[in-house]
Design an enzyme around this catalytic site. Structure first.
Site, PDB file in Angstrom:
ATOM      1  N   LYS A 180       0.866  -1.185   0.000  1.00 58.55           N
ATOM      2  CA  LYS A 180       0.000   0.000   0.000  1.00 58.55           C
ATOM      3  C   LYS A 180       0.901   1.233   0.000  1.00 58.55           C
ATOM      4  O   LYS A 180       1.463   1.616   1.026  1.00 58.55           O
ATOM      5  CB  LYS A 180      -0.874   0.035   1.266  1.00 58.55           C
ATOM      6  CG  LYS A 180      -1.937   1.103   1.162  1.00 58.55           C
ATOM      7  CD  LYS A 180      -2.217   1.827   2.468  1.00 58.55           C
ATOM      8  CE  LYS A 180      -1.439   3.082   2.649  1.00 58.55           C
ATOM      9  NZ  LYS A 180      -1.680   4.175   1.701  1.00 58.55           N
ATOM     10  N   ASN A 235       5.682   8.533  13.476  1.00 58.75           N
ATOM     11  CA  ASN A 235       5.684   7.754  14.725  1.00 58.75           C
ATOM     12  C   ASN A 235       4.269   7.409  15.165  1.00 58.75           C
ATOM     13  O   ASN A 235       4.019   6.311  15.669  1.00 58.75           O
ATOM     14  CB  ASN A 235       6.364   8.553  15.838  1.00 58.75           C
ATOM     15  CG  ASN A 235       7.859   8.424  15.729  1.00 58.75           C
ATOM     16  OD1 ASN A 235       8.415   8.713  14.675  1.00 58.75           O
ATOM     17  ND2 ASN A 235       8.503   7.957  16.778  1.00 58.75           N
ATOM     18  N   GLU A 255      10.006   1.926  10.616  1.00 60.00           N
ATOM     19  CA  GLU A 255      11.017   2.980  10.496  1.00 60.00           C
ATOM     20  C   GLU A 255      10.275   4.297  10.557  1.00 60.00           C
ATOM     21  O   GLU A 255       9.405   4.560   9.729  1.00 60.00           O
ATOM     22  CB  GLU A 255      11.796   2.849   9.171  1.00 60.00           C
ATOM     23  CG  GLU A 255      12.837   1.755   9.186  1.00 60.00           C
ATOM     24  CD  GLU A 255      13.793   1.827  10.366  1.00 60.00           C
ATOM     25  OE1 GLU A 255      14.081   2.943  10.860  1.00 60.00           O
ATOM     26  OE2 GLU A 255      14.233   0.768  10.834  1.00 60.00           O
ATOM     27  N   CYS A 289      13.631  11.318   6.652  1.00 57.69           N
ATOM     28  CA  CYS A 289      13.714  10.997   8.074  1.00 57.69           C
ATOM     29  C   CYS A 289      15.138  11.165   8.589  1.00 57.69           C
ATOM     30  O   CYS A 289      15.374  11.303   9.776  1.00 57.69           O
ATOM     31  CB  CYS A 289      13.196   9.597   8.347  1.00 57.69           C
ATOM     32  SG  CYS A 289      14.055   8.359   7.407  1.00 57.69           S
ATOM     33  N   GLU A 390       9.842  16.384  14.950  1.00 61.22           N
ATOM     34  CA  GLU A 390      10.187  16.255  13.536  1.00 61.22           C
ATOM     35  C   GLU A 390       9.334  17.224  12.721  1.00 61.22           C
ATOM     36  O   GLU A 390       8.106  17.163  12.761  1.00 61.22           O
ATOM     37  CB  GLU A 390       9.931  14.817  13.063  1.00 61.22           C
ATOM     38  CG  GLU A 390      10.338  14.605  11.624  1.00 61.22           C
ATOM     39  CD  GLU A 390      10.218  13.150  11.158  1.00 61.22           C
ATOM     40  OE1 GLU A 390       9.144  12.563  11.331  1.00 61.22           O
ATOM     41  OE2 GLU A 390      11.217  12.619  10.629  1.00 61.22           O
TER      42      GLU A 390
HETATM   43  N1  LIG Z   1      10.128   8.450   8.576  1.00 60.04           N
HETATM   44  C1  LIG Z   1       9.795   8.857   7.380  1.00 60.04           C
HETATM   45  O1  LIG Z   1      10.483   8.597   6.422  1.00 60.04           O
HETATM   46  C2  LIG Z   1       8.531   9.613   7.203  1.00 60.04           C
HETATM   47  C3  LIG Z   1       8.026  10.391   8.208  1.00 60.04           C
HETATM   48  N2  LIG Z   1       6.896  11.075   8.024  1.00 60.04           N
HETATM   49  C4  LIG Z   1       6.424  11.947   9.109  1.00 60.04           C
HETATM   50  O2  LIG Z   1       5.037  11.818   9.221  1.00 60.04           O
HETATM   51  C5  LIG Z   1       4.391  13.068   9.049  1.00 60.04           C
HETATM   52  C6  LIG Z   1       3.062  12.845   8.379  1.00 60.04           C
HETATM   53  O3  LIG Z   1       3.235  12.283   7.089  1.00 60.04           O
HETATM   54  P1  LIG Z   1       2.206  11.218   6.556  1.00 60.04           P
HETATM   55  O4  LIG Z   1       2.342  10.972   5.135  1.00 60.04           O
HETATM   56  O5  LIG Z   1       0.844  11.634   6.992  1.00 60.04           O
HETATM   57  O6  LIG Z   1       2.729   9.904   7.295  1.00 60.04           O
HETATM   58  P2  LIG Z   1       1.892   8.649   7.747  1.00 60.04           P
HETATM   59  O7  LIG Z   1       2.643   7.951   8.800  1.00 60.04           O
HETATM   60  O8  LIG Z   1       0.494   9.058   7.995  1.00 60.04           O
HETATM   61  O9  LIG Z   1       1.842   7.754   6.409  1.00 60.04           O
HETATM   62  C7  LIG Z   1       2.756   6.733   6.085  1.00 60.04           C
HETATM   63  C8  LIG Z   1       2.012   5.568   5.451  1.00 60.04           C
HETATM   64  O10 LIG Z   1       1.109   4.998   6.409  1.00 60.04           O
HETATM   65  C9  LIG Z   1      -0.222   4.976   5.893  1.00 60.04           C
HETATM   66  N3  LIG Z   1      -1.181   5.151   6.989  1.00 60.04           N
HETATM   67  C10 LIG Z   1      -1.720   6.305   7.436  1.00 60.04           C
HETATM   68  N4  LIG Z   1      -2.575   6.054   8.451  1.00 60.04           N
HETATM   69  C11 LIG Z   1      -2.552   4.712   8.662  1.00 60.04           C
HETATM   70  C12 LIG Z   1      -3.182   3.846   9.575  1.00 60.04           C
HETATM   71  N5  LIG Z   1      -4.033   4.292  10.491  1.00 60.04           N
HETATM   72  N6  LIG Z   1      -2.894   2.534   9.504  1.00 60.04           N
HETATM   73  C13 LIG Z   1      -2.034   2.044   8.604  1.00 60.04           C
HETATM   74  N7  LIG Z   1      -1.409   2.826   7.689  1.00 60.04           N
HETATM   75  C14 LIG Z   1      -1.647   4.140   7.724  1.00 60.04           C
HETATM   76  C15 LIG Z   1      -0.230   6.101   4.895  1.00 60.04           C
HETATM   77  O11 LIG Z   1      -1.293   5.978   3.972  1.00 60.04           O
HETATM   78  C16 LIG Z   1       1.140   5.957   4.255  1.00 60.04           C
HETATM   79  O12 LIG Z   1       1.113   4.909   3.318  1.00 60.04           O
HETATM   80  C17 LIG Z   1       5.396  13.884   8.264  1.00 60.04           C
HETATM   81  O13 LIG Z   1       5.217  15.243   8.460  1.00 60.04           O
HETATM   82  C18 LIG Z   1       6.689  13.399   8.821  1.00 60.04           C
HETATM   83  O14 LIG Z   1       6.984  14.057  10.021  1.00 60.04           O
HETATM   84  C19 LIG Z   1       6.205  10.982   6.838  1.00 60.04           C
HETATM   85  C20 LIG Z   1       6.650  10.232   5.814  1.00 60.04           C
HETATM   86  C21 LIG Z   1       7.884   9.507   5.904  1.00 60.04           C
HETATM   87  O1  LIG Z   2      18.519   9.406   3.730  1.00 61.76           O
HETATM   88  C1  LIG Z   2      18.071   8.554   2.957  1.00 61.76           C
HETATM   89  O2  LIG Z   2      18.567   8.360   1.842  1.00 61.76           O
HETATM   90  C2  LIG Z   2      16.909   7.698   3.350  1.00 61.76           C
HETATM   91  C3  LIG Z   2      15.946   8.467   4.175  1.00 61.76           C
HETATM   92  C4  LIG Z   2      14.738   7.703   4.499  1.00 61.76           C
HETATM   93  O3  LIG Z   2      14.736   6.510   4.572  1.00 61.76           O
HETATM   94  C5  LIG Z   2      13.473   8.392   4.733  1.00 61.76           C
HETATM   95  O4  LIG Z   2      13.427   9.617   4.757  1.00 61.76           O
HETATM   96  O5  LIG Z   2      12.445   7.709   4.880  1.00 61.76           O
END
Ligand SMILES: NC(=O)C1=CN([C@@H]2O[C@H](COP(=O)(O)OP(=O)(O)OC[C@H]3O[C@@H](n4cnc5c(N)ncnc54)[C@H](O)[C@@H]3O)[C@@H](O)[C@H]2O)C=CC1
Ligand SMILES: O=C(O)CCC(=O)C(=O)O
Length: 487
Positions: A180, A235, A255, A289, A390
């Site tokens: 997904k 998170n 992650e 991230c 973050e």
């Molecule tokens: N660690 C990372 O690489 C990332 C961190 N983030 C952080 O999260 C914040 C919000 O971004 P979002 O795109 O809204 O992240 P999110 O955590 O809501 O989405 C990530 C994935 O989880 C899915 N998802 C959302 N709600 C869910 C649920 N209840 N159960 C299962 N899957 C679910 C989403 O559709 C997407 O595929 C960002 O501002 C950032 O701080 C966002 C994207 C990547």
């Molecule tokens: O720094 C990178 O190339 C990977 C970062 C990453 O995994 C992310 O933002 O989700």
């Protein structure tokens, strides 16, 4: 948004077929660089669609798991070749859909190709050890079994690399996959799955269902036939997924966020540190991230570091992700832009001093997208939200310290522990940092972002579920060890 009549519609991929959701509804994705540019639309799927994909993955798993690693590798090599042949097109789609610059999008797509080839190679590498038995007539060894059906839930910030670095190891170790992708980047995600489909993977081995996280993502997490879930994202969602999967006895890997520091020691190469801070903090509009968000500088080099940093930040060209002259694209969505602007306001209200940036960019083409200025604060103290949470945007927080010990103490004083860098020419300081920094990725004289596909990747503290992905570390999540005793 209303979907325009000529928008290309992308389908789900279930059991080897491209199919519409039974909802008959779609979600349209517009470019954050220019909201008049509609990139495509994807299925707004239901739990019933997901059920079908999981059933297909379940019925395909035995046959797929029984192939040799070498046979599975052939499919991955084919997918890599197809992705490589479509690199320009898929990178352009990514740049349009989530706003990463075209150069970075091409780099990420090439990384996707390399990841596929790396994991194809895993098909011929060892999976176990021979362990001496206390019985002289017995042979004892370990082998590995796939988990079965793996649910892959991915974010929008690396729409090619993350789906591939999760799906490729899942597949090579004999699992079947239901993915997904994040809705915000699901057109790019669908194009990646087209590469798998065109590589001829047997029906049901890889499936994609697009839709809302709360419906499809949560549905995967809750489903008893999904043996493992691998997730990257926030998170908040990660913890919820972890709890759901744990409650039914499944395996999960999360992650999540980072609040990554760079320490600039008094003996640092300042130009190197400035360039790496800008690249690590502001590339991809700070939406990694691993992005640098706290810049902890020793007082004796603070002013010269700050002056050089500001001078370089002033030169950054923000614009449409498709233009050659653009160094930094827009925030990926209106919601993401609002989050960034609200953190900037919080920083100002909490008493940090804004050195540069801080505003939404407006006028001309900027009015059609979600552009924010690269932003630097100083006078940031550790209790401020911009030092702890973050932001996922182009915002750097400068903090002045008198010693490395003080710098390390600040660097560790957050709930996250994903990546961290130090700039120093002193070996003792390097070693202290390597030992004392609480982060899964510890980098010396290099930016905090950017990971190598053959090395383990993951965070400490609240940044992950304490597991690692990528490189050979991936085998730990995607398989279960079997200890075999033969007599
Ligand atoms: N660690 C990372 O690489 C990332 C961190 N983030 C952080 O999260 C914040 C919000 O971004 P979002 O795109 O809204 O992240 P999110 O955590 O809501 O989405 C990530 C994935 O989880 C899915 N998802 C959302 N709600 C869910 C649920 N209840 N159960 C299962 N899957 C679910 C989403 O559709 C997407 O595929 C960002 O501002 C950032 O701080 C966002 C994207 C990547
Ligand atoms: O720094 C990178 O190339 C990977 C970062 C990453 O995994 C992310 O933002 O989700």
């Amino acid at each position: 948004m209303t979907v325009k009549a000529n928008t290309q519609i992308f389908l789900n991929y279930v059991d080897g077929e491209w199919c519409e959701s039974i909802s008959k509804e779609v979600i349209g994705n517009e470019s954050p660089s220019n909201t008049e540019d509609v990139v495509g639309s994807v299925q707004k799927s239901t739990r019933k669609d997901l059920e079908e994909a999981i059933a297909a993955a379940k019925s395909a798993k035995k046959k797929w798991g029984n192939l040799t690693g070498n046979e599975r590798a052939d499919y991955l090599y084919k997918a890599a070749d197809i992705l490589e042949s479509r690199l320009e097109e898929i990178a352009t789609c990514m740049a349009r859909e989530m706003g990463k610059t075209l150069a970075e999008s091409k780099g990420e797509t090439a990384r996707g190709v390399a990841i596929l080839r790396y994991y194809a190679g895993e098909g011929l590498r060892k999976v176990g050890d021979v362990i001496p038995s206390t019985d002289s007539e017995a042979l004892m060894f370990t082998t590995r079994a796939p988990l079965g059906v793996v649910g892959v839930i991915t974010p929008w910030n690396f729409p090619v690399a993350i789906p591939i670095w999760k799906s490729a190891p899942a597949l090579i170790y004999g699992n079947t996959v239901v993915i997904k992708p994040a809705t915000e980047a699901a057109v790019t995600g669908a194009k990646v799955i087209e590469c798998f489909a065109d590589a001829g993977f047997p029906s049901g081995v890889i499936n994609m269902v697009t839709g809302q996280g709360s419906v499809i993502g949560q549905g995967l997490a809750d489903h008893p036939d999904v043996n493992g879930i691998t997730f990257t994202g926030s998170n908040k969602v990660g913890r919820q997924i972890g709890q759901s999967v744990l409650a039914r006895g499944g395996k999960y890997q999360l992650e999540m966020g980072g609040k990554n520091p760079v320490i600039v020691a008094s003996d640092a190469d300042i130009d190197l540190a400035v360039n790496a801070t800008i690249s690590g903090g502001l590339r991809s509009t700070g939406q990694k991230c691993t992005a640098t968000s706290r810049v902890i500088v020793q007082s004796d080099v603070y002013e010269s570091f700050k002056d050089k940093l500001i001078e370089k930040v002033r030169e950054i060209k923000v614009g449409n992700s498709l233009l050659d002259e653009t160094w930094m694209g827009p925030s990926s969505s209106e919601g993401q832009l609002d989050t960034v602007l609200s953190y900037i306001r919080k920083g100002i209200n909490e008493g940090a001093e804004l050195l540069i940036g801080g505003e939404r960019l407006t006028g001309g083409d900027y009015d059609n997208g979600y552009y924010v200025q690269p932003t630097v604060f100083e006078g940031v103290t550790n209790e401020m939200a911009i030092a702890q949470e973050e932001i996922f945007g182009p915002v750097l927080a400068l903090m002045k310290v008198n010693s490395l010990e003080e710098g390390l103490q600040l660097a560790n004083d957050v709930e996250y522990g994903l990546s961290a860098s130090i700039f120093t020419t002193n070996i003792k300081k390097m070693l202290t940092f390597i030992n004392d920094m609480e982060a899964g990725l510890v980098r010396v004289n290099a930016e905090s972002a950017g990971v190598e596909l053959q090395a383990p990747f993951g965070g400490m503290k609240q940044s992950s579920s304490h597991s690692r992905e990528q490189g050979q570390a991936a085998i730990e999540f995607f398989t279960a060890i079997k200890t075999v005793f033969v007599k």
